[in-house]
Design a protein around this motif. Structure first.
Motif, PDB file in Angstrom:
ATOM      1  N   ALA A  81     -39.930 -31.523 -11.925  1.00  0.00           N
ATOM      2  CA  ALA A  81     -38.273 -31.760 -10.888  1.00  0.00           C
ATOM      3  C   ALA A  81     -39.003 -32.365  -9.836  1.00  0.00           C
ATOM      4  O   ALA A  81     -37.837 -32.794  -9.025  1.00  0.00           O
ATOM      5  N   VAL A  82     -40.130 -32.932  -9.178  1.00  0.00           N
ATOM      6  CA  VAL A  82     -39.971 -33.444  -8.447  1.00  0.00           C
ATOM      7  C   VAL A  82     -39.497 -34.870  -8.386  1.00  0.00           C
ATOM      8  O   VAL A  82     -39.319 -35.211  -7.963  1.00  0.00           O
ATOM      9  N   GLY A  83     -39.511 -34.876 -10.097  1.00  0.00           N
ATOM     10  CA  GLY A  83     -39.305 -36.610  -9.647  1.00  0.00           C
ATOM     11  C   GLY A  83     -37.763 -36.436 -10.502  1.00  0.00           C
ATOM     12  O   GLY A  83     -37.279 -37.727 -10.426  1.00  0.00           O
ATOM     13  N   ALA A  84     -37.132 -35.783 -10.881  1.00  0.00           N
ATOM     14  CA  ALA A  84     -35.333 -35.453 -10.771  1.00  0.00           C
ATOM     15  C   ALA A  84     -34.784 -36.280  -9.461  1.00  0.00           C
ATOM     16  O   ALA A  84     -35.565 -35.546  -8.709  1.00  0.00           O
ATOM     17  N   GLU A  85     -33.924 -36.855 -10.059  1.00  0.00           N
ATOM     18  CA  GLU A  85     -32.603 -36.375  -9.285  1.00  0.00           C
ATOM     19  C   GLU A  85     -31.787 -34.850  -8.698  1.00  0.00           C
ATOM     20  O   GLU A  85     -31.533 -34.724 -10.094  1.00  0.00           O
ATOM     21  N   GLY A  86     -32.415 -34.471  -7.522  1.00  0.00           N
ATOM     22  CA  GLY A  86     -30.966 -32.872  -7.102  1.00  0.00           C
ATOM     23  C   GLY A  86     -31.895 -31.913  -7.697  1.00  0.00           C
ATOM     24  O   GLY A  86     -32.985 -32.223  -7.205  1.00  0.00           O
ATOM     25  N   VAL A  87     -31.198 -31.093  -7.561  1.00  0.00           N
ATOM     26  CA  VAL A  87     -32.094 -29.970  -7.335  1.00  0.00           C
ATOM     27  C   VAL A  87     -32.284 -28.988  -8.175  1.00  0.00           C
ATOM     28  O   VAL A  87     -31.234 -29.288  -9.279  1.00  0.00           O
ATOM     29  N   THR A  88     -33.802 -28.950  -9.026  1.00  0.00           N
ATOM     30  CA  THR A  88     -33.325 -27.714  -9.964  1.00  0.00           C
ATOM     31  C   THR A  88     -34.595 -26.336  -9.664  1.00  0.00           C
ATOM     32  O   THR A  88     -35.544 -25.883  -8.690  1.00  0.00           O
ATOM     33  N   VAL A  89     -33.654 -25.515  -9.683  1.00  0.00           N
ATOM     34  CA  VAL A  89     -33.969 -23.989  -9.866  1.00  0.00           C
ATOM     35  C   VAL A  89     -34.657 -23.625 -10.982  1.00  0.00           C
ATOM     36  O   VAL A  89     -34.956 -23.716 -12.173  1.00  0.00           O
ATOM     37  N   ILE A  90     -36.220 -23.094 -11.205  1.00  0.00           N
ATOM     38  CA  ILE A  90     -37.239 -22.493 -12.451  1.00  0.00           C
ATOM     39  C   ILE A  90     -36.856 -20.552 -12.290  1.00  0.00           C
ATOM     40  O   ILE A  90     -37.631 -20.611 -11.088  1.00  0.00           O
ATOM     41  N   GLU A  91     -36.301 -20.246 -12.927  1.00  0.00           N
ATOM     42  CA  GLU A  91     -36.523 -18.828 -12.616  1.00  0.00           C
ATOM     43  C   GLU A  91     -37.814 -18.488 -14.027  1.00  0.00           C
ATOM     44  O   GLU A  91     -37.798 -18.752 -15.161  1.00  0.00           O
ATOM     45  N   ASN A  92     -38.470 -17.305 -13.914  1.00  0.00           N
ATOM     46  CA  ASN A  92     -38.814 -16.598 -14.476  1.00  0.00           C
ATOM     47  C   ASN A  92     -40.480 -16.973 -14.259  1.00  0.00           C
ATOM     48  O   ASN A  92     -40.675 -17.811 -15.005  1.00  0.00           O
ATOM     49  N   ALA A  93     -40.716 -17.981 -13.262  1.00  0.00           N
ATOM     50  CA  ALA A  93     -41.986 -18.714 -12.818  1.00  0.00           C
ATOM     51  C   ALA A  93     -43.238 -17.891 -13.374  1.00  0.00           C
ATOM     52  O   ALA A  93     -43.164 -17.043 -12.236  1.00  0.00           O
TER      53      ALA A  93
END
Length: 100
Positions: A47-59
């Motif tokens: 996600a750090v290298g992805a474009e945009g925002v990532t939400v990780i549920e149940n982390a």
């Protein structure tokens, strides 16, 4: 693998080897099937290298997740919620080395 695919990568297993490839990754809303340290760490790193925002549920909430988020933040990443079960990563930011 589910997280990598959701972020836009192809992921294939062959003979005990996993190969993930992507020209670009994009932010996504991920819901992990269960809290897993390895899955959470890999999702955060991608996600750090992805474009945009990532939400990780149940982390996962273990100290390793908090430590990884701290390290990535020291490198310039924007991560919120580590250790609380819902991690939000703003990707595509330039990362630098972290000072000791």
């Amino acid at each position: 693998l589910q997280a990598f695919r959701a972020l836009g990568a192809s992921a294939e297993e062959e003979g005990g080897t996993v190969r993930c490839r992507a020209d670009r990754l994009h932010g996504a809303h991920l819901r992990l099937p269960g809290p897993s340290v390895g899955a959470t760490e890999n999702a955060m790193l991608a996600a750090v290298g992805a474009e945009g925002v990532t939400v990780i549920e149940n982390a996962a909430c273990e100290p390793e997740i908090v430590d990884l988020a701290g390290f990535l933040t020291a490198c310039g990443a924007k991560i919120a919620g580590a250790g609380k079960g819902r991690v939000i990563v703003e990707g595509s930011l330039p990362l630098t080395g972290a000072a000791r």
